[in-house]
Motif scaffolding. Structure first.
Motif, short mmCIF file in Angstrom:
data_model
loop_
_atom_site.label_atom_id
_atom_site.label_comp_id
_atom_site.label_asym_id
_atom_site.label_seq_id
_atom_site.Cartn_x
_atom_site.Cartn_y
_atom_site.Cartn_z
N UNK A 1 0.94 -1.13 0.15
CA UNK A 1 -0.04 -0.15 -0.01
C UNK A 1 0.97 1.19 -0.31
N UNK A 2 0.67 1.92 -0.94
CA UNK A 2 1.46 3.42 -1.02
C UNK A 2 0.60 4.75 -1.19
N UNK A 3 0.39 5.06 0.04
CA UNK A 3 -0.08 6.56 -0.02
C UNK A 3 0.66 7.56 -0.83
N UNK A 4 -0.24 8.49 -1.54
CA UNK A 4 0.90 9.33 -2.31
C UNK A 4 0.17 10.71 -2.22
N UNK A 5 0.78 11.85 -2.03
CA UNK A 5 0.53 13.29 -1.78
C UNK A 5 1.68 14.02 -1.85
N UNK A 6 1.90 14.79 -3.05
CA UNK A 6 2.95 15.65 -3.42
C UNK A 6 4.24 15.14 -3.14
N UNK A 7 4.51 13.96 -4.00
CA UNK A 7 5.80 13.36 -3.92
C UNK A 7 6.44 13.16 -5.39
#
Length: 326
Positions: A8-14
């Motif tokens: 599981x990979x949460x993504x925000x501004x990367x």
């Protein structure tokens, strides 16, 4: 080996780090994985990068949602995972190429609820920055813990870490404990809860995870809310451990850790407040310090001197109010 691993990979501004992260996942030597990317309403170019991986590899899927923060993204991932085990990877970090293969090898032989492993703090070239606690010996040895043993190990800062990314979880364990929405230090708030419902906990002395240090990360930003949340969690963890039947040595270490933490937290908080007017803040410090036993007083005084030095003029106000009736 046929266990399905959900990553599981949460993504925000990367967007500057995401591609490297995802390459480390799709290039795993163990292939029976699903990669669940949670787009947490990221405003940058992350979605374009994600779509390239989705089109190139059918093991990669993306779920877009309104921004809920890291906890909300992880919870969405858990609810949509199909794997036998779950791993959490932050989108600016990477794992070693053989991570899943090595972990599945252990899973197939020993069927644990949790496997804890090592993190390395690294720079942009993945060179190690700090080897204390973040990088053990990499011996590939395996140790087994029950709940009380794992908690004791964590209290003494040995092997069992609090980060969600330093573990692989059996799906049934992961689904029982959700991450708290709107709270910083969510890993610290939940790690002992995961441990408490696990029958078999393994520690694998292996540097699996590369934790990339950048100054603008969530934990790199020093906000009042962060320190308030950590203080709340410190209290909850302290109360949890008090019910764990710890031996005297471990209890003393727990209290020492707790006291050091609250002093450091409040030294930061007090610089952001008008402490002369904030009586609730002073009261909380006073109550927390009085939870430690009398044998801690020499250590208390040592750290209060540090506290005094850090706070300058504000320290005199706090110091006098804390020790007025001690």
């Amino acid at each position: 080996m046929n266990s399905l691993i959900s990553i599981i990979v949460p993504v925000y501004n990367t967007e500057n780090y995401l591609e490297k992260c995802l390459y480390s996942l799709v290039n795993q030597t163990y292939k029976n994985i699903e990669i669940i990317i949670i787009d947490d309403e990221s405003p940058d170019n992350s979605m374009n990068i994600i779509q390239k991986f989705v089109l190139a590899d059918n093991r990669v899927k993306v779920i877009s949602q309104k921004n809920q923060g890291l906890s909300g993204a992880r919870n969405t991932g858990i609810n949509n995972a199909n794997g036998d085990y779950i791993m959490f990877i932050d989108s600016d970090d990477t794992i070693i190429e053989t991570a899943c293969e090595e972990l599945v090898g252990i899973i197939e032989k020993r069927s644990p609820d949790l496997i804890c492993y090592n993190l390395r703090k690294v720079d942009s070239n993945e060179d190690t920055l700090d080897s204390s606690f973040y990088c053990i010996d990499d011996t590939k040895s395996i140790s087994e813990f029950d709940v009380s043993g794992a908690i004791k190990d964590n209290i003494f800062r040995k092997h069992i870490r609090y980060e969600a990314t330093s573990k692989i979880y059996k799906i049934s364990i992961a689904k029982q404990i959700g991450f708290p929405i709107g709270m910083y230090a969510e890993d610290f708030a939940t790690f002992y809860k995961f441990l408490s419902i696990s029958s078999k906990i393994l520690y694998y002395d292996r540097n699996i995870y590369n934790y990339f240090v950048r100054s603008n990360s969530i934990m790199g930003s020093k906000s009042v809310k962060l320190y308030k949340d950590v203080y709340k969690i410190e209290n909850e963890f302290y109360k949890f451990c008090e019910n764990c039947n710890l031996d005297e040595k471990t209890s003393k270490k727990l209290e020492s850790n707790y006291f050091k933490s609250i002093i450091k937290i409040y030294s930061k908080l007090c610089t952001a407040y008008d402490v002369e007017k904030d009586d609730n803040l002073i009261s909380d410090v006073y109550d927390s310090i009085h939870q430690v036993k009398s044998y801690m007083l020499p250590l208390n005084l040592k750290f209060l001197k540090m506290f005094f030095t850090l706070l300058g003029k504000n320290a005199a106000i706090i110091f006098s109010k804390i020790y007025k009736n001690l």
